[in-house]
Design a protein around this motif. Structure first.
Motif, PDB file in Angstrom:
ATOM      1  N   ASP A  79       0.844  -1.194   0.000  1.00 50.01           N
ATOM      2  CA  ASP A  79       0.000   0.000   0.000  1.00 50.01           C
ATOM      3  C   ASP A  79       0.881   1.246   0.000  1.00 50.01           C
ATOM      4  O   ASP A  79       1.000   1.948   1.011  1.00 50.01           O
ATOM      5  CB  ASP A  79      -0.926  -0.011   1.236  1.00 50.01           C
ATOM      6  N   ASP A  94      -6.742  -6.794  -4.603  1.00 43.07           N
ATOM      7  CA  ASP A  94      -7.722  -6.588  -3.526  1.00 43.07           C
ATOM      8  C   ASP A  94      -8.590  -5.373  -3.855  1.00 43.07           C
ATOM      9  O   ASP A  94      -8.363  -4.284  -3.328  1.00 43.07           O
ATOM     10  CB  ASP A  94      -6.949  -6.392  -2.211  1.00 43.07           C
ATOM     11  N   VAL A 117     -14.825 -10.994   1.005  1.00 46.14           N
ATOM     12  CA  VAL A 117     -14.451 -10.265   2.225  1.00 46.14           C
ATOM     13  C   VAL A 117     -15.654 -10.328   3.166  1.00 46.14           C
ATOM     14  O   VAL A 117     -16.793 -10.082   2.747  1.00 46.14           O
ATOM     15  CB  VAL A 117     -14.097  -8.791   1.901  1.00 46.14           C
ATOM     16  N   VAL A 169     -16.243  -9.397   7.372  1.00 42.46           N
ATOM     17  CA  VAL A 169     -16.294  -8.126   8.106  1.00 42.46           C
ATOM     18  C   VAL A 169     -14.874  -7.566   8.132  1.00 42.46           C
ATOM     19  O   VAL A 169     -13.943  -8.273   8.541  1.00 42.46           O
ATOM     20  CB  VAL A 169     -16.812  -8.339   9.549  1.00 42.46           C
ATOM     21  N   THR A 189     -11.406  -6.085   9.040  1.00 45.73           N
ATOM     22  CA  THR A 189     -10.703  -6.226  10.328  1.00 45.73           C
ATOM     23  C   THR A 189     -10.564  -4.884  11.043  1.00 45.73           C
ATOM     24  O   THR A 189     -10.139  -4.827  12.193  1.00 45.73           O
ATOM     25  CB  THR A 189      -9.306  -6.864  10.123  1.00 45.73           C
ATOM     26  N   PRO A 209      -6.040 -10.684   7.114  1.00 48.64           N
ATOM     27  CA  PRO A 209      -5.300  -9.457   7.432  1.00 48.64           C
ATOM     28  C   PRO A 209      -5.470  -9.136   8.926  1.00 48.64           C
ATOM     29  O   PRO A 209      -5.935  -9.994   9.692  1.00 48.64           O
ATOM     30  CB  PRO A 209      -5.969  -8.408   6.544  1.00 48.64           C
ATOM     31  N   ARG A 232      -0.486  -8.376  13.414  1.00 53.61           N
ATOM     32  CA  ARG A 232       0.518  -7.519  14.022  1.00 53.61           C
ATOM     33  C   ARG A 232       1.480  -8.370  14.843  1.00 53.61           C
ATOM     34  O   ARG A 232       1.039  -9.074  15.768  1.00 53.61           O
ATOM     35  CB  ARG A 232      -0.138  -6.472  14.948  1.00 53.61           C
ATOM     36  N   GLY A 248       0.935  -5.494   5.936  1.00 51.38           N
ATOM     37  CA  GLY A 248       1.364  -4.301   5.217  1.00 51.38           C
ATOM     38  C   GLY A 248       2.335  -3.480   6.039  1.00 51.38           C
ATOM     39  O   GLY A 248       3.550  -3.674   6.001  1.00 51.38           O
TER      40      GLY A 248
HETATM   41  O1  C5P Z   1      -0.984  -2.322   6.944  1.00 50.69           O
HETATM   42  P1  C5P Z   1      -1.873  -3.466   7.309  1.00 50.69           P
HETATM   43  O2  C5P Z   1      -1.111  -4.721   7.688  1.00 50.69           O
HETATM   44  O3  C5P Z   1      -2.944  -3.100   8.322  1.00 50.69           O
HETATM   45  O4  C5P Z   1      -2.613  -3.806   5.925  1.00 50.69           O
HETATM   46  C1  C5P Z   1      -3.677  -4.715   5.834  1.00 50.69           C
HETATM   47  C2  C5P Z   1      -4.123  -4.812   4.404  1.00 50.69           C
HETATM   48  O5  C5P Z   1      -5.196  -5.750   4.337  1.00 50.69           O
HETATM   49  C3  C5P Z   1      -4.638  -3.499   3.809  1.00 50.69           C
HETATM   50  O6  C5P Z   1      -4.188  -3.473   2.463  1.00 50.69           O
HETATM   51  C4  C5P Z   1      -6.157  -3.623   3.856  1.00 50.69           C
HETATM   52  O7  C5P Z   1      -6.755  -3.004   2.757  1.00 50.69           O
HETATM   53  C5  C5P Z   1      -6.350  -5.148   3.762  1.00 50.69           C
HETATM   54  N1  C5P Z   1      -7.571  -5.673   4.374  1.00 50.69           N
HETATM   55  C6  C5P Z   1      -7.868  -5.518   5.717  1.00 50.69           C
HETATM   56  N2  C5P Z   1      -9.046  -6.034   6.235  1.00 50.69           N
HETATM   57  C7  C5P Z   1      -9.879  -6.725   5.446  1.00 50.69           C
HETATM   58  C8  C5P Z   1      -9.572  -6.889   4.093  1.00 50.69           C
HETATM   59  C9  C5P Z   1      -8.399  -6.367   3.604  1.00 50.69           C
HETATM   60  O8  C5P Z   1      -7.084  -4.934   6.451  1.00 50.69           O
HETATM   61  N3  C5P Z   1     -10.955  -7.269   5.963  1.00 50.69           N
END
Ligand code: C5P
Length: 230
Positions: free
Chosen positions: A11, A60, A115, A117, A119, A177, A180, A209
């Protein structure tokens, strides 16, 4: 434990920045997620450029529209070198089935993902948009709709996999996703787990990300996450 693969969510703003990151990140990474930010700026050419660098592409775009429009979008996107594509499962059973029909006709190997809900949403935010179910129950409802439609996978938080695994694990791939590493900032994510927890809970793929592309050494961040997944 089944294997769990890492997907880097790319991103970033500029192609130059993204190419520099990829050239420094090492060769262990297979999957790159191109999302709304880079696709809306750089389009299909960017998808082809990253695929030409040897990566598998997760596009995505979270399609969400009437069945005919989504089916036509999947048709257009089927010409791109992509391995995964997302649509919002809240678009409903008919929309999911229409998209899946196009997948089966034109690109059967495409891992189409519903997709569930986001996150970034918690119970209070779901309630605010009129959904009285908890995130866990709503993800379960939507996973059922995805499974019925034949769409082969879902995006959810790994927090929900304990309940989803037994009922849908044989049929659906789980892409999670909201990952952390321990001690990392949550940013705007609400339903987070560590890479190791996601793997133990049964994720097939984790999406990461900011903990990678904002790290002092993205290559070391990738190595450390991959170690956690084993
Ligand atoms: O930076 P981070 O690790 O939070 O990025 C998570 C990625 O996953 C982002 O590109 C976001 O658009 C994607 N995503 C998400 N939750 C979802 C679907 C996709 O965070 N339910």
């Amino acid at each position: 434990m089944k294997s769990c693969e890492l997907i880097l969510a790319l991103d970033l703003e500029s192609r130059t920045e993204a190419v520099a990151l990829l050239s420094n990140i090492g060769t262990d990474l297979k999957w790159i997620k191109i999302g709304l930010q880079m696709f809306t700026s750089h389009g299909p050419d960017w998808v082809k450029q990253v695929a030409d660098m040897g990566y598998q592409i997760f596009l995505d775009l979270k399609l969400h529209d009437i069945p005919n429009t989504v089916a036509k979008a999947v048709q257009s996107l089927s010409h791109l070198p992509i391995g995964m594509l997302t649509l919002h499962s809240s678009g409903g059973a008919e929309m999911l089935a229409a998209a899946n029909k196009v997948r089966l006709e034109l690109k059967p190997d495409l891992l189409l993902l519903g997709v569930t809900v986001l996150t970034s949403m918690n119970k209070a935010q779901l309630n605010r948009i009129g959904v009285s179910a908890s995130p866990k129950d709503q993800v379960y409802n939507l996973a059922g709709a995805v499974a019925e439609s034949g769409v082969p996978g879902i995006v959810c938080s790994a927090k929900e996999l304990e309940t989803l695994g037994p009922d849908f694990g044989a049929q659906l791939k789980f892409v999670t996703p909201g990952i952390r590493p321990a001690g990392a900032s949550a940013d705007d994510q609400k339903r987070i787990v560590t890479p190791a927890q996601a793997a133990t809970l049964g994720s097939n793929f984790i999406v990461v990300g900011r903990p990678i592309y904002k790290a002092a050494s993205p290559a070391e961040a990738v190595q450390s996450i991959r170690k956690d997944l084993q």
